[in-house]
Design an enzyme around this catalytic site. Structure first.
Site, PDB file in Angstrom:
ATOM      1  N   LYS A   1      62.779  52.214  48.736  1.00 21.85           N
ATOM      2  CA  LYS A   1      63.634  51.811  49.855  1.00 21.85           C
ATOM      3  C   LYS A   1      65.042  52.371  49.657  1.00 21.85           C
ATOM      4  O   LYS A   1      65.637  52.932  50.556  1.00 21.85           O
ATOM      5  CB  LYS A   1      63.663  50.284  49.978  1.00 21.85           C
ATOM      6  CG  LYS A   1      64.527  49.807  51.119  1.00 21.85           C
ATOM      7  CD  LYS A   1      64.463  48.314  51.367  1.00 21.85           C
ATOM      8  CE  LYS A   1      65.421  47.952  52.489  1.00 21.85           C
ATOM      9  NZ  LYS A   1      65.525  46.546  52.769  1.00 21.85           N
TER      10      LYS A   1
ATOM     11  N   GLU B   1      63.287  53.800  37.646  1.00 20.83           N
ATOM     12  CA  GLU B   1      61.881  54.030  37.283  1.00 20.83           C
ATOM     13  C   GLU B   1      61.272  55.096  38.194  1.00 20.83           C
ATOM     14  O   GLU B   1      60.608  56.037  37.757  1.00 20.83           O
ATOM     15  CB  GLU B   1      61.058  52.739  37.428  1.00 20.83           C
ATOM     16  CG  GLU B   1      61.354  51.664  36.398  1.00 20.83           C
ATOM     17  CD  GLU B   1      62.468  50.725  36.809  1.00 20.83           C
ATOM     18  OE1 GLU B   1      63.264  51.084  37.718  1.00 20.83           O
ATOM     19  OE2 GLU B   1      62.559  49.634  36.219  1.00 20.83           O
TER      20      GLU B   1
ATOM     21  N   GLY C   1      61.964  45.002  50.569  1.00 20.99           N
ATOM     22  CA  GLY C   1      61.044  45.731  49.694  1.00 20.99           C
ATOM     23  C   GLY C   1      59.701  45.030  49.544  1.00 20.99           C
ATOM     24  O   GLY C   1      58.640  45.636  49.700  1.00 20.99           O
ATOM     25  N   ARG C   2      59.715  43.738  49.264  1.00 21.53           N
ATOM     26  CA  ARG C   2      58.452  43.026  49.002  1.00 21.53           C
ATOM     27  C   ARG C   2      57.698  42.690  50.289  1.00 21.53           C
ATOM     28  O   ARG C   2      56.633  42.090  50.241  1.00 21.53           O
ATOM     29  CB  ARG C   2      58.720  41.775  48.154  1.00 21.53           C
ATOM     30  CG  ARG C   2      59.797  40.856  48.696  1.00 21.53           C
ATOM     31  CD  ARG C   2      60.301  39.894  47.617  1.00 21.53           C
ATOM     32  NE  ARG C   2      61.462  39.132  48.066  1.00 21.53           N
ATOM     33  CZ  ARG C   2      62.713  39.537  47.960  1.00 21.53           C
ATOM     34  NH1 ARG C   2      62.980  40.730  47.444  1.00 21.53           N
ATOM     35  NH2 ARG C   2      63.714  38.775  48.368  1.00 21.53           N
TER      36      ARG C   2
ATOM     37  N   GLU D   1      60.665  36.584  43.650  1.00 22.81           N
ATOM     38  CA  GLU D   1      61.869  37.341  43.997  1.00 22.81           C
ATOM     39  C   GLU D   1      62.510  36.731  45.246  1.00 22.81           C
ATOM     40  O   GLU D   1      63.716  36.802  45.437  1.00 22.81           O
ATOM     41  CB  GLU D   1      61.528  38.827  44.224  1.00 22.81           C
ATOM     42  CG  GLU D   1      62.729  39.736  44.141  1.00 22.81           C
ATOM     43  CD  GLU D   1      62.372  41.220  43.995  1.00 22.81           C
ATOM     44  OE1 GLU D   1      62.343  41.743  42.868  1.00 22.81           O
ATOM     45  OE2 GLU D   1      62.119  41.860  45.025  1.00 22.81           O
TER      46      GLU D   1
ATOM     47  N   HIS E   1      37.746  31.578  31.358  1.00 15.33           N
ATOM     48  CA  HIS E   1      37.494  31.751  29.924  1.00 15.33           C
ATOM     49  C   HIS E   1      38.764  32.124  29.182  1.00 15.33           C
ATOM     50  O   HIS E   1      38.710  32.509  28.012  1.00 15.33           O
ATOM     51  CB  HIS E   1      36.407  32.809  29.723  1.00 15.33           C
ATOM     52  CG  HIS E   1      35.124  32.396  30.365  1.00 15.33           C
ATOM     53  ND1 HIS E   1      34.205  31.593  29.746  1.00 15.33           N
ATOM     54  CD2 HIS E   1      34.643  32.612  31.620  1.00 15.33           C
ATOM     55  CE1 HIS E   1      33.185  31.358  30.571  1.00 15.33           C
ATOM     56  NE2 HIS E   1      33.441  31.973  31.714  1.00 15.33           N
TER      57      HIS E   1
ATOM     58  N   LYS F   1      69.403  45.684  35.320  1.00 16.38           N
ATOM     59  CA  LYS F   1      69.432  47.124  35.633  1.00 16.38           C
ATOM     60  C   LYS F   1      70.701  47.759  35.070  1.00 16.38           C
ATOM     61  O   LYS F   1      70.664  48.841  34.488  1.00 16.38           O
ATOM     62  CB  LYS F   1      69.438  47.336  37.152  1.00 16.38           C
ATOM     63  CG  LYS F   1      68.121  47.094  37.847  1.00 16.38           C
ATOM     64  CD  LYS F   1      68.271  47.484  39.321  1.00 16.38           C
ATOM     65  CE  LYS F   1      67.117  47.013  40.161  1.00 16.38           C
ATOM     66  NZ  LYS F   1      67.347  47.178  41.598  1.00 16.38           N
TER      67      LYS F   1
HETATM   68  O1  F6P Z   1      63.368  44.894  41.452  1.00 15.77           O
HETATM   69  C1  F6P Z   1      64.242  44.912  42.498  1.00 15.77           C
HETATM   70  C2  F6P Z   1      63.785  45.755  43.636  1.00 15.77           C
HETATM   71  O2  F6P Z   1      64.897  46.015  44.402  1.00 15.77           O
HETATM   72  C3  F6P Z   1      62.683  45.138  44.473  1.00 15.77           C
HETATM   73  O3  F6P Z   1      63.158  44.211  45.362  1.00 15.77           O
HETATM   74  C4  F6P Z   1      62.108  46.344  45.111  1.00 15.77           C
HETATM   75  O4  F6P Z   1      60.890  46.083  45.700  1.00 15.77           O
HETATM   76  C5  F6P Z   1      62.047  47.264  43.929  1.00 15.77           C
HETATM   77  O5  F6P Z   1      63.227  46.994  43.201  1.00 15.77           O
HETATM   78  C6  F6P Z   1      61.986  48.719  44.247  1.00 15.77           C
HETATM   79  O6  F6P Z   1      63.092  49.118  44.992  1.00 15.77           O
HETATM   80  P1  F6P Z   1      63.106  50.470  45.784  1.00 15.77           P
HETATM   81  O7  F6P Z   1      62.033  50.430  46.807  1.00 15.77           O
HETATM   82  O8  F6P Z   1      64.459  50.567  46.405  1.00 15.77           O
HETATM   83  O9  F6P Z   1      62.853  51.575  44.797  1.00 15.77           O
END
Ligand code: F6P
Length: 535
Positions: A199, A205, A258-259, A344, A374, A502
């Site tokens: 987003k 990452e 995002g979620r 979140e 289990h 972060k």
């Molecule tokens: O972990 C925080 C967050 O902002 C989430 O809310 C989001 O889904 C994820 O990181 C990934 O963010 P982006 O889509 O901006 O890479």
């Protein structure tokens, strides 16, 4: 009663009442607590709340203005107040309706963007858009994390057995390097499309994995790798700055959190793998739940009832977590998806108007049944810590109904009943006596075999696992999360709590490189030094 008074008396009363007695004594309990929509059944009857207490909760929700907030959300008001954003992800599931965000009309642009993205995806799916080598793409590597990963990954794993005639998808979220290695294992870059989803297009990452993917692509197909790359972002400018061509960037609006973004172009890899009709079905199923949520009276409204019971479990019964147990291997990622959605969204310390909160949403965890039985069901049955459970059952998963399916269903219902009923000392003693145990043995062993029972659980049953029904299920969770958020008085749509880590990670990354800075605490400094020596 206009407002629920959550007194110690109420808590004591609620904790002492017996769920099975409620089921047996309340004449309309199954009608009122077991609701059906489309092919989905939601059975809340094994919750530890009486009919009159649920009625009080409904009145309570009025004092919390849940319906007014729902109307504000559907009207596109900026209910995400810390980011001054509307919350309209469900608009993507009903694009023919007119929607506005903060007073400005959204539908035309949304429809246009969706159509552009969808026709691109369809061409990957049917092989019209080809690789540099003039062949259909065989693989997609979907790079993204959190909301840019969990929804598409969950849906892919849940539904691929029935829909998989497009390219296969590999997912790559974690920055930990084995993730990327597994993602590319056995794949040929010449046949692979990399879809980078973020987003913000700033997530470390995702950008790190994008770099690895570009190196891998370039090693396989040469410098000119853009024909094998797609970006999905609400910040298209940032994707362009990374070299993506405009017609390879698919956007979505800031009012899609995002979620909650599976329904936007974030789900495009799914459309590439499964085709347009699939995505339409998924969205249509979710729309069924949206329309129900927006219009059904509270006492019939499934996400509303779910949210009221969720709040009751947390605040009145003081249960701190909820466990999600899908009895379907294909839904094994559902607990993770719901962890992000609920935790979140509703894991916050400050109310919407800035006051300290005593309660926030529960910890969410879980795993697939029967494996979970289990692993941790011992704790769920006998620990003094009570965890409300949520069982998800699939009647028809597309395979023939056979003995294994029936045993799966039987196990789920057995757990649901066993957790609620338990087993008394008297019953255990009688059973042991009947099997010839001595009174001494009974005295010593029987208490260990007692189940206190009265442990609440919800059973959700999907008649059939398909895109439509799964869409409806996921929308249920989104709306329940909204209801719980309003009851807790939380802004469910920001996530400031992820920022601190972060920032520190960026600093520590430098510290590992150059030695720990003075601002680090002693324990962290020590660990940095150990890493520096060992790397
Ligand atoms: O972990 C925080 C967050 O902002 C989430 O809310 C989001 O889904 C994820 O990181 C990934 O963010 P982006 O889509 O901006 O890479």
């Amino acid at each position: 009663m206009t407002s629920l008074n959550i007194s110690n008396e109420l808590k004591t009363l609620a904790k002492s009442q017996n769920i099975e007695n409620l089921i047996n004594s309340e004449p309309n309990r199954l009608n009122n607590f077991c609701k059906k929509i489309g092919d989905l059944v939601f059975d809340f009857s094994k919750s530890n709340i009486s009919q009159s207490q649920l009625d009080e909760m409904i009145e309570f929700s009025k004092t919390k203005k849940v319906e007014e907030m729902r109307a504000k959300m559907f009207n596109g008001e900026a209910i995400n107040l810390t980011e001054n954003r509307a919350v309209l992800h469900f608009a993507l599931r009903n694009s023919s309706r007119e929607w506005s965000a903060k007073g400005s009309s959204q539908s035309e642009k949304m429809r246009k963007d969706m159509e552009i993205a969808s026709s691109f995806a369809q061409k990957i799916y049917d092989g019209t858009i080809k690789t540099k080598y003039d062949a259909p793409f065989k693989n997609i590597i979907h790079i993204g994390i959190g909301g840019s990963d969990l929804g598409p990954r969950l849906v892919y794993e849940a539904l691929k057995p029935f829909n998989h005639d497009g390219p296969q998808i590999r997912f790559c979220a974690n920055i930990e390097p084995t993730e990327f290695k597994y993602a590319i294992d056995g794949l040929d870059p010449k046949e692979t499309l990399v879809v980078c989803v973020s987003k913000t297009f700033t997530t470390i990452e995702t950008l790190t994995n994008l770099n690895l993917a570009r190196e891998w692509l370039q090693a396989g197909i040469g410098k000119d790798d853009m024909a094998h790359l797609v970006a999905i972002s609400a910040a298209p400018g940032k994707a362009m700055a990374q070299g993506f061509a405009q017609d390879r960037i698919f956007g979505f609006e800031e009012w899609v959190g995002g979620r909650y973004s599976l329904w936007s172009s974030v789900g495009l890899s799914l459309e590439m793998a499964f085709g347009r009709k699939f995505m339409e079905e998924l969205r249509n199923g979710a729309r069924l739940m949206d329309e129900h949520f927006e219009s059904a009276p509270i006492n019939e409204n499934i996400p509303f009832i779910g949210g009221l019971i969720g709040y009751w479990n947390r605040v009145v019964l003081d249960y701190e977590s909820r466990a999600i147990i899908p009895y379907a291997a294909r839904l094994k990622l559902l607990p993770q998806f719901l962890q992000q959605l609920d935790m979140e969204s509703n894991g916050k310390a400050i109310s919407r108007d800035g006051n300290d909160l005593k309660y926030s949403g529960p910890v969410v965890w879980g795993a697939e049944g029967t494996n979970a039985q289990h692993a941790f069901f011992q704790h769920l049955h006998q620990s003094p810590i009570i965890t409300p459970l949520e069982f998800i059952l699939i009647l028809d998963d597309g395979l023939e109904y056979d003995a294994s399916r029936q045993l799966t269903l039987a196990n789920a219902l057995a757990q649901s009943e066993g957790l609620m009923r338990g087993k008394s000392l008297e019953t255990v003693s009688q059973e042991m006596r009947a099997k010839g145990s001595s009174e001494e043995e009974i005295k010593n062993i029987a208490p260990h075999r007692v189940f206190s029972g009265n442990r609440p659980n919800i059973v959700t049953l999907l008649q059939k696992l398909d895109a439509f029904n799964f869409g409806a299920l996921l929308a249920f969770y989104e709306h329940r999360c909204f209801v719980e958020g309003i009851l807790f008085d939380i802004n469910s749509y920001d996530q400031w709590g992820v920022e601190l880590g972060k920032l520190i990670a960026l600093e520590i990354n430098k510290d590992i490189e150059n030695g720990p800075s003075e601002k680090r605490d002693l324990a962290t400094k020590n660990l940095i030094e150990i890493i520096r020596k060992g790397k």
